[in-house]
Scaffold this motif. Structure first.
Motif, PDB file in Angstrom:
ATOM      1  N   VAL A  28      28.089  35.594  34.222  1.00 23.87           N
ATOM      2  CA  VAL A  28      28.764  34.789  35.247  1.00 23.87           C
ATOM      3  C   VAL A  28      28.226  33.365  35.256  1.00 23.87           C
ATOM      4  N   ARG A  29      26.909  33.203  35.121  1.00 23.54           N
ATOM      5  CA  ARG A  29      26.321  31.855  35.073  1.00 23.54           C
ATOM      6  C   ARG A  29      26.824  31.083  33.867  1.00 23.54           C
ATOM      7  N   CYS A  30      26.903  31.755  32.723  1.00 28.19           N
ATOM      8  CA  CYS A  30      27.358  31.107  31.491  1.00 28.19           C
ATOM      9  C   CYS A  30      28.819  30.684  31.610  1.00 28.19           C
ATOM     10  N   TYR A  31      29.646  31.547  32.176  1.00 28.41           N
ATOM     11  CA  TYR A  31      31.063  31.228  32.346  1.00 28.41           C
ATOM     12  C   TYR A  31      31.230  30.065  33.332  1.00 28.41           C
ATOM     13  N   SER A  32      30.421  30.060  34.377  1.00 27.98           N
ATOM     14  CA  SER A  32      30.467  28.969  35.356  1.00 27.98           C
ATOM     15  C   SER A  32      30.078  27.649  34.714  1.00 27.98           C
ATOM     16  N   ALA A  33      29.068  27.682  33.830  1.00 26.47           N
ATOM     17  CA  ALA A  33      28.646  26.458  33.150  1.00 26.47           C
ATOM     18  C   ALA A  33      29.772  25.923  32.271  1.00 26.47           C
ATOM     19  N   PHE A  34      30.505  26.830  31.623  1.00 23.89           N
ATOM     20  CA  PHE A  34      31.637  26.405  30.795  1.00 23.89           C
ATOM     21  C   PHE A  34      32.723  25.759  31.650  1.00 23.89           C
ATOM     22  N   LEU A  35      32.980  26.343  32.805  1.00 27.28           N
ATOM     23  CA  LEU A  35      34.020  25.816  33.699  1.00 27.28           C
ATOM     24  C   LEU A  35      33.573  24.558  34.435  1.00 27.28           C
ATOM     25  N   ASP A  36      32.249  24.334  34.448  1.00 28.49           N
ATOM     26  CA  ASP A  36      31.650  23.218  35.179  1.00 28.49           C
ATOM     27  C   ASP A  36      31.870  23.361  36.686  1.00 28.49           C
ATOM     28  N   LYS A  37      31.946  24.591  37.139  1.00 31.05           N
ATOM     29  CA  LYS A  37      32.055  24.905  38.561  1.00 31.05           C
ATOM     30  C   LYS A  37      31.847  26.408  38.706  1.00 31.05           C
ATOM     31  N   PRO A  38      31.537  26.869  39.904  1.00 30.63           N
ATOM     32  CA  PRO A  38      31.318  28.307  40.081  1.00 30.63           C
ATOM     33  C   PRO A  38      32.546  29.130  39.698  1.00 30.63           C
ATOM     34  N   ALA A  39      32.346  30.077  38.788  1.00 30.36           N
ATOM     35  CA  ALA A  39      33.458  30.937  38.373  1.00 30.36           C
ATOM     36  C   ALA A  39      33.911  31.787  39.550  1.00 30.36           C
ATOM     37  N   ALA A  40      35.222  31.877  39.723  1.00 36.80           N
ATOM     38  CA  ALA A  40      35.805  32.635  40.823  1.00 36.80           C
ATOM     39  C   ALA A  40      36.756  33.696  40.273  1.00 36.80           C
ATOM     40  N   ARG A  41      37.239  34.535  41.151  1.00 39.31           N
ATOM     41  CA  ARG A  41      38.149  35.604  40.723  1.00 39.31           C
ATOM     42  C   ARG A  41      39.377  35.062  40.010  1.00 39.31           C
ATOM     43  N   ASP A  42      39.882  33.924  40.452  1.00 37.95           N
ATOM     44  CA  ASP A  42      41.072  33.330  39.831  1.00 37.95           C
ATOM     45  C   ASP A  42      40.832  32.946  38.376  1.00 37.95           C
ATOM     46  N   HIS A  43      39.573  32.796  37.993  1.00 39.63           N
ATOM     47  CA  HIS A  43      39.256  32.402  36.621  1.00 39.63           C
ATOM     48  C   HIS A  43      39.221  33.592  35.663  1.00 39.63           C
ATOM     49  N   LEU A  44      39.366  34.794  36.203  1.00 42.90           N
ATOM     50  CA  LEU A  44      39.372  35.978  35.345  1.00 42.90           C
ATOM     51  C   LEU A  44      40.777  36.196  34.795  1.00 42.90           C
ATOM     52  N   GLN A  45      41.097  35.389  33.787  1.00 41.73           N
ATOM     53  CA  GLN A  45      42.353  35.467  33.061  1.00 41.73           C
ATOM     54  C   GLN A  45      42.035  35.340  31.575  1.00 41.73           C
ATOM     55  N   GLU A  46      42.853  35.953  30.738  1.00 39.91           N
ATOM     56  CA  GLU A  46      42.544  35.989  29.310  1.00 39.91           C
ATOM     57  C   GLU A  46      42.389  34.603  28.669  1.00 39.91           C
ATOM     58  N   PRO A  47      43.289  33.638  28.885  1.00 39.20           N
ATOM     59  CA  PRO A  47      43.155  32.348  28.186  1.00 39.20           C
ATOM     60  C   PRO A  47      41.836  31.607  28.458  1.00 39.20           C
ATOM     61  N   PRO A  48      41.438  31.393  29.724  1.00 38.93           N
ATOM     62  CA  PRO A  48      40.182  30.671  29.931  1.00 38.93           C
ATOM     63  C   PRO A  48      38.952  31.451  29.456  1.00 38.93           C
ATOM     64  N   VAL A  49      38.994  32.758  29.611  1.00 34.37           N
ATOM     65  CA  VAL A  49      37.864  33.563  29.132  1.00 34.37           C
ATOM     66  C   VAL A  49      37.771  33.472  27.616  1.00 34.37           C
ATOM     67  N   ASN A  50      38.904  33.491  26.927  1.00 32.63           N
ATOM     68  CA  ASN A  50      38.899  33.359  25.471  1.00 32.63           C
ATOM     69  C   ASN A  50      38.364  31.994  25.032  1.00 32.63           C
ATOM     70  N   ARG A  51      38.743  30.942  25.748  1.00 32.89           N
ATOM     71  CA  ARG A  51      38.239  29.610  25.407  1.00 32.89           C
ATOM     72  C   ARG A  51      36.726  29.526  25.614  1.00 32.89           C
TER      73      ARG A  51
END
Length: 239
Positions: A28-51
């Protein structure tokens, strides 16, 4: 709602080991760093996770990337199971390929060198057991048991028999192994009345004695590659 909070709720609900807990938090911390903001439930989608997973390629080892993916999908599955978000499509998530590795085990001669080195290590534990006795027993159990160092450290005196049964710390699965007469004789001095744990060492103390073992074993022809620790005995057992 941010995933960092969901992770803590998941951990509180399920009896999972600390290593797995940390894996989920790191993902979760790693994904948040990629997004440059706290990862939220809305971010659990295939395209952003794949990127995100693609961005780790070349920067992290494939094993690490697979661990990050496993951590985030575990949270995803938990939330989906509660009906809070949609399940992911496995076929649309990026696959992480792991390279084949040849297991780097120690030879039987190296194990013999470790036993010879253990016999000459000086010093005693707080329990009064000599370092030589403790290390000799450790090598025998590591070699014949095929278990991880974390499991060796958790062995109790009342578990010791010709066949040992334990629940592995990492996997939660039952594992049984037999001990030879040589191993049983090596363990006997450690069976101190009133002592619970067979070795009674914390991780840092175990590491200090491990390094002394390697140094002593070198005079008997022992050698190891970079990164090889006492857990390599498990690979030797397996091969």
């Amino acid at each position: 709602i941010v995933l960092a909070n969901d992770v803590e709720d998941l951990i509180a609900e399920r009896p999972i080991c600390k290593g797995t807990q940390d894996q989920y938090r790191r993902a979760v911390r790693c994904y948040s760093a990629f997004l440059d903001k706290p990862a939220a439930r809305d971010h659990l989608q295939e395209p952003p996770v794949n990127r995100w997973l693609l961005s780790l390629d070349g920067r992290k080892a494939p094993e690490t990337i697979r661990g990050r993916k496993a951590g985030i999908t575990a949270v995803w599955n938990w939330l989906a199971g509660r009906g809070l978000i949609e399940h992911y499509n496995q076929n649309r998530l990026r696959r992480i390929k792991l390279p084949e590795h040849v297991p780097l085990a120690w030879s039987v001669e190296n194990v013999r060198s470790l036993l010879a080195g253990a016999a000459v290590v000086q010093g005693r534990l707080k329990s009064g057991i000599s370092a030589a006795q403790m290390l000799t027993a450790w090598v025998w159990i590591g070699y014949e048991g095929g278990i991880r160092p974390s499991d060796v450290m958790e062995l109790r005196c009342d578990m010791m028999a010709s066949v040992v049964h334990l629940v592995q710390h990492k996997t939660g699965k039952l594992h049984s192994f037999g001990l030879s007469e040589h191993a049983i004789r090596a363990i006997e001095p450690l069976l101190v009345p009133g002592q619970d744990k067979l070795f009674g060492l914390n991780r840092s103390a175990a590491r200090r004695w491990e390094l002394k073992l390697y140094e002593a074993a070198e005079q008997f022809g022992f050698s190891r590659r970079k990164g090889q620790g006492i857990g390599t005995l498990r690979k030797t057992h397996g091969t």
